[in-house]
Enzyme design. Structure first.
Site, PDB file in Angstrom:
ATOM      1  N   HIS A   1       0.895  -1.040  -0.039  1.00  0.00           N
ATOM      2  CA  HIS A   1       0.007  -0.073  -0.011  1.00  0.00           C
ATOM      3  C   HIS A   1       0.806   1.143  -0.055  1.00  0.00           C
ATOM      4  CE1 HIS A   1      -3.477  -2.228   2.406  1.00  0.00           C
ATOM      5  NE2 HIS A   1      -3.944  -2.039   1.032  1.00  0.00           N
TER       6      HIS A   1
ATOM      7  N   CYS B   1      -2.613   3.546   8.998  1.00  0.00           N
ATOM      8  CA  CYS B   1      -3.801   2.570   8.432  1.00  0.00           C
ATOM      9  C   CYS B   1      -4.559   1.996   9.698  1.00  0.00           C
ATOM     10  CB  CYS B   1      -3.109   1.530   7.456  1.00  0.00           C
ATOM     11  SG  CYS B   1      -1.718   0.418   8.191  1.00  0.00           S
TER      12      CYS B   1
HETATM   13  N1  ARG Z   1      -3.085  -7.182   6.999  1.00  0.00           N
HETATM   14  C1  ARG Z   1      -3.650  -6.093   6.328  1.00  0.00           C
HETATM   15  C2  ARG Z   1      -3.427  -6.272   4.906  1.00  0.00           C
HETATM   16  O1  ARG Z   1      -2.780  -7.086   4.240  1.00  0.00           O
HETATM   17  C3  ARG Z   1      -2.942  -4.722   6.807  1.00  0.00           C
HETATM   18  C4  ARG Z   1      -3.308  -3.670   6.236  1.00  0.00           C
HETATM   19  C5  ARG Z   1      -2.508  -2.427   6.432  1.00  0.00           C
HETATM   20  N2  ARG Z   1      -3.100  -1.113   5.846  1.00  0.00           N
HETATM   21  C6  ARG Z   1      -2.474  -0.381   5.116  1.00  0.00           C
HETATM   22  N3  ARG Z   1      -3.143   0.838   4.755  1.00  0.00           N
HETATM   23  N4  ARG Z   1      -1.048  -0.374   5.005  1.00  0.00           N
HETATM   24  O2  ARG Z   1      -4.550  -5.806   3.991  1.00  0.00           O
END
Ligand code: ARG
Length: 289
Positions: free
Chosen positions: A174, A270
């Site tokens: 992300h 997040c």
């Molecule tokens: N375990 C989650 C996933 O892989 C973590 C999300 C973290 N969110 C972020 N915006 N980086 O989707």
């Protein structure tokens, strides 16, 4: 909303029970992590409140551990909510939950309009569409999770400029794991997370004096995944190198132990979703000059 307002999720049902990014290791998850997650989430909330923010907390849902990452729920600006569509089936069950959360927020006047993403596109919300209040652009990540085609939808939905950045690795899946615009126009980012084109785009838009490059160690500590309120940068526990770097540029670090969430590939940015971002109308800006 007269204060920065964030959505957070009660971490009661958080765990690492599947693997949709390389940080996640279900075998390494223990009950002690669940306890620490409660403490970490409470400390993050306290840090936001101490910085003058308001926090709206939604309930946990059994079987949806990643609901603790509401940054992925939607893109929000000017009270408009563009709902996310998750790439992985493991997180798709969050979509109806967040839809009803936003419907409730709408009833209370905290948001005004809820918009659906067209069929066939994935987009994981503010995790891949980061509003840069200084430059007035959405920096948009795509590749591992969000579709490139969703970026045009963001541009049209909000009527704002978007800058597309292709993410090069599965570790930094992300944009919010590797890119963080800061008050005053500086940008904290981890260069190795981006394709050569994306890196050139960042460097063309952000002059060298405004760039703060994170090291591999700082990025792996999830410190780029930070919430910035004025001079404060609220993040997971930081290596000394990053503390020094940010303090030298006038920022104040607020560090929170978010280790259990890092085991899921996430940290402070997040775990929150900013709800109150608005554009000051140009007319008003000129009137103030
Ligand atoms: N375990 C989650 C996933 O892989 C973590 C999300 C973290 N969110 C972020 N915006 N980086 O989707």
């Amino acid at each position: 909303m007269d204060r920065p307002t964030f959505l957070m999720t009660d971490p009661a049902c958080f765990d690492v029970s599947y693997r949709i990014n390389p940080w996640m290791d279900p075998k390494g998850w223990t009950p002690a992590h669940a306890q620490a997650a409660g403490d970490g989430s409470a400390a993050l909330r306290a840090g936001l409140l101490a910085a003058g923010a308001h926090v709206e907390t939604i309930a946990a849902v059994k079987g949806l551990p990643d609901l603790v990452f509401p940054a992925n729920a939607a893109v929000v600006l000017d009270g408009k909510v563009l709902l996310a569509r998750f790439r992985h089936p493991e997180r798709q069950g969050e979509e109806p939950v967040f839809r009803s959360v936003f419907q409730r927020l709408k009833t209370r006047g905290l948001v005004h309009q809820i918009v659906d993403l067209p069929a066939g596109l994935f987009h994981e919300g503010a995790g891949d569409a980061i509003w840069d209040a200084e430059r007035r652009v959405f920096w948009c990540g795509y590749g591992p999770r969000s579709s490139q085609g969703a970026i045009g939808v963001i541009r049209k939905t909000f009527g704002q400029q978007t800058v597309a950045l292709e993410l090069a690795t599965d570790q930094f899946y992300h944009l919010d794991t590797c890119f963080c615009p800061l008050t005053g126009g500086k940008v904290l980012y981890y260069p190795a997370a981006f394709t050569p084109d994306a890196l050139a785009t960042i460097r063309a838009r952000v002059p060298e004096s405004q760039r703060i490059e994170a090291t591999a160690e700082e990025a792996a500590a999830f410190c780029v995944n930070a919430v910035n309120l004025d001079a404060k940068v609220i993040m997971a526990r930081a290596p000394d190198s990053l503390r020094t770097k940010l303090r030298a540029r006038g920022y104040r670090l607020v560090e929170v132990d978010l280790d259990p969430f890092i085991l899921s590939g996430g940290a402070s940015y997040c775990m929150t979703l900013r709800l109150d971002r608005t554009l000051v109308p140009a007319a008003q800006l000129h009137a103030a000059e």
